[in-house]
Write a protein that holds these residues in place. Sequence first.
Motif, PDB file in Angstrom:
ATOM      1  N   GLY A 147     -11.868   8.763   3.727  1.00 13.36           N
ATOM      2  CA  GLY A 147     -10.808   7.783   3.874  1.00 13.36           C
ATOM      3  C   GLY A 147      -9.783   7.796   2.761  1.00 13.36           C
ATOM      4  N   LEU A 148      -8.607   7.302   3.111  1.00 11.86           N
ATOM      5  CA  LEU A 148      -7.518   7.109   2.163  1.00 11.86           C
ATOM      6  C   LEU A 148      -6.838   5.797   2.521  1.00 11.86           C
ATOM      7  CD1 LEU A 148      -4.951   9.695   0.906  1.00 11.86           C
ATOM      8  CD2 LEU A 148      -4.191   7.447   1.608  1.00 11.86           C
ATOM      9  N   ILE A 149      -6.664   4.943   1.535  1.00 10.89           N
ATOM     10  CA  ILE A 149      -5.998   3.660   1.717  1.00 10.89           C
ATOM     11  C   ILE A 149      -4.812   3.601   0.771  1.00 10.89           C
ATOM     12  CG2 ILE A 149      -6.213   1.152   1.417  1.00 10.89           C
ATOM     13  CD1 ILE A 149      -9.210   1.447   1.971  1.00 10.89           C
ATOM     14  N   THR A 150      -3.678   3.198   1.284  1.00 11.65           N
ATOM     15  CA  THR A 150      -2.510   2.960   0.439  1.00 11.65           C
ATOM     16  C   THR A 150      -1.627   1.917   1.103  1.00 11.65           C
ATOM     17  OG1 THR A 150      -0.594   3.919  -0.665  1.00 11.65           O
ATOM     18  CG2 THR A 150      -1.228   4.902   1.431  1.00 11.65           C
ATOM     19  N   SER A 151      -0.921   1.188   0.296  1.00 14.11           N
ATOM     20  CA  SER A 151      -0.017   0.170   0.831  1.00 14.11           C
ATOM     21  C   SER A 151       1.315   0.782   1.246  1.00 14.11           C
ATOM     22  CB  SER A 151       0.213  -0.921  -0.218  1.00 14.11           C
ATOM     23  OG  SER A 151       0.740  -0.340  -1.393  1.00 14.11           O
ATOM     24  N   GLY A 152       1.518   2.033   0.923  1.00  8.32           N
ATOM     25  CA  GLY A 152       2.767   2.695   1.284  1.00  8.32           C
ATOM     26  C   GLY A 152       3.009   3.911   0.423  1.00  8.32           C
TER      27      GLY A 152
ATOM     28  N   VAL B  98      -6.052   2.752  10.902  1.00  8.57           N
ATOM     29  CA  VAL B  98      -6.194   1.306  10.906  1.00  8.57           C
ATOM     30  C   VAL B  98      -4.911   0.711  10.335  1.00  8.57           C
ATOM     31  CG1 VAL B  98      -7.514  -0.634   9.938  1.00  8.57           C
ATOM     32  CG2 VAL B  98      -8.687   1.495  10.555  1.00  8.57           C
ATOM     33  N   PRO B  99      -4.298  -0.248  11.025  1.00 12.80           N
ATOM     34  CA  PRO B  99      -3.108  -0.894  10.458  1.00 12.80           C
ATOM     35  C   PRO B  99      -3.479  -1.630   9.169  1.00 12.80           C
ATOM     36  CG  PRO B  99      -3.533  -1.639  12.711  1.00 12.80           C
ATOM     37  CD  PRO B  99      -4.683  -0.782  12.306  1.00 12.80           C
ATOM     38  N   LYS B 100      -2.486  -1.878   8.331  1.00 16.51           N
ATOM     39  CA  LYS B 100      -2.742  -2.637   7.104  1.00 16.51           C
ATOM     40  C   LYS B 100      -3.512  -3.900   7.451  1.00 16.51           C
ATOM     41  CE  LYS B 100       1.343  -1.101   4.636  1.00 16.51           C
ATOM     42  NZ  LYS B 100       2.609  -1.490   4.047  1.00 16.51           N
ATOM     43  N   THR B 101      -4.477  -4.229   6.600  1.00 14.80           N
ATOM     44  CA  THR B 101      -5.340  -5.375   6.859  1.00 14.80           C
ATOM     45  C   THR B 101      -5.694  -6.070   5.556  1.00 14.80           C
ATOM     46  OG1 THR B 101      -7.498  -6.061   7.723  1.00 14.80           O
ATOM     47  CG2 THR B 101      -7.368  -3.846   6.833  1.00 14.80           C
ATOM     48  N   SER B 102      -5.930  -7.372   5.637  1.00 17.34           N
ATOM     49  CA  SER B 102      -6.380  -8.103   4.445  1.00 17.34           C
ATOM     50  C   SER B 102      -7.901  -8.018   4.313  1.00 17.34           C
ATOM     51  CB  SER B 102      -5.933  -9.565   4.511  1.00 17.34           C
ATOM     52  OG  SER B 102      -6.471 -10.171   5.669  1.00 17.34           O
TER      53      SER B 102
END
Length: 169
Positions: free
Chosen positions: A7-12, A67-71
Amino acid sequence: DHEVVVGLITSGSFFKRGLDICLQTMAQLPESAQHNTKLLLVGNIQEIQALKQKYAPQFPENNLLIVPKTSAIEHVYSAMDIFFYPARLEEFGLVLQEAAVFGLPILTSINTGASELFTGIGRDFVITSNQPSDYLSSLIQLIEDRNLREKLGQCLQACTQHNTERYYL
């Protein structure tokens, strides 16, 4: 056969965070590793799809989870087996600390400030290049070796213990 989720997560700022490097590396996985490996990305679905078509059109569509951005980001980390963050530049990279807290093995670049906090085996998975081919062998190792993933995840999780208020107070 256990499916491995990278996985990779980034806000932009996908280019800055190396999403293209991630996609190209995943597309270079040998068939044996690609068969049971999924890539989980968080962010703008259309933008991620466009980057996938540009940089890794050969990467199997059914191996890509977006996955769309999520809290509720803790659920996303919990779904991962490996956190892959080949950033070109990341002043710190809180996502690396978050992934480490979850005990995830991390493959990242030397261009992330948080990687300076990694010790022991964690240093072996900090790559000094922006070339997908330089990440490939480390990623294959992590995909194929569950014990290595666990050892690296435990090492990095221990590194985070020194980055808390509780440690200093």
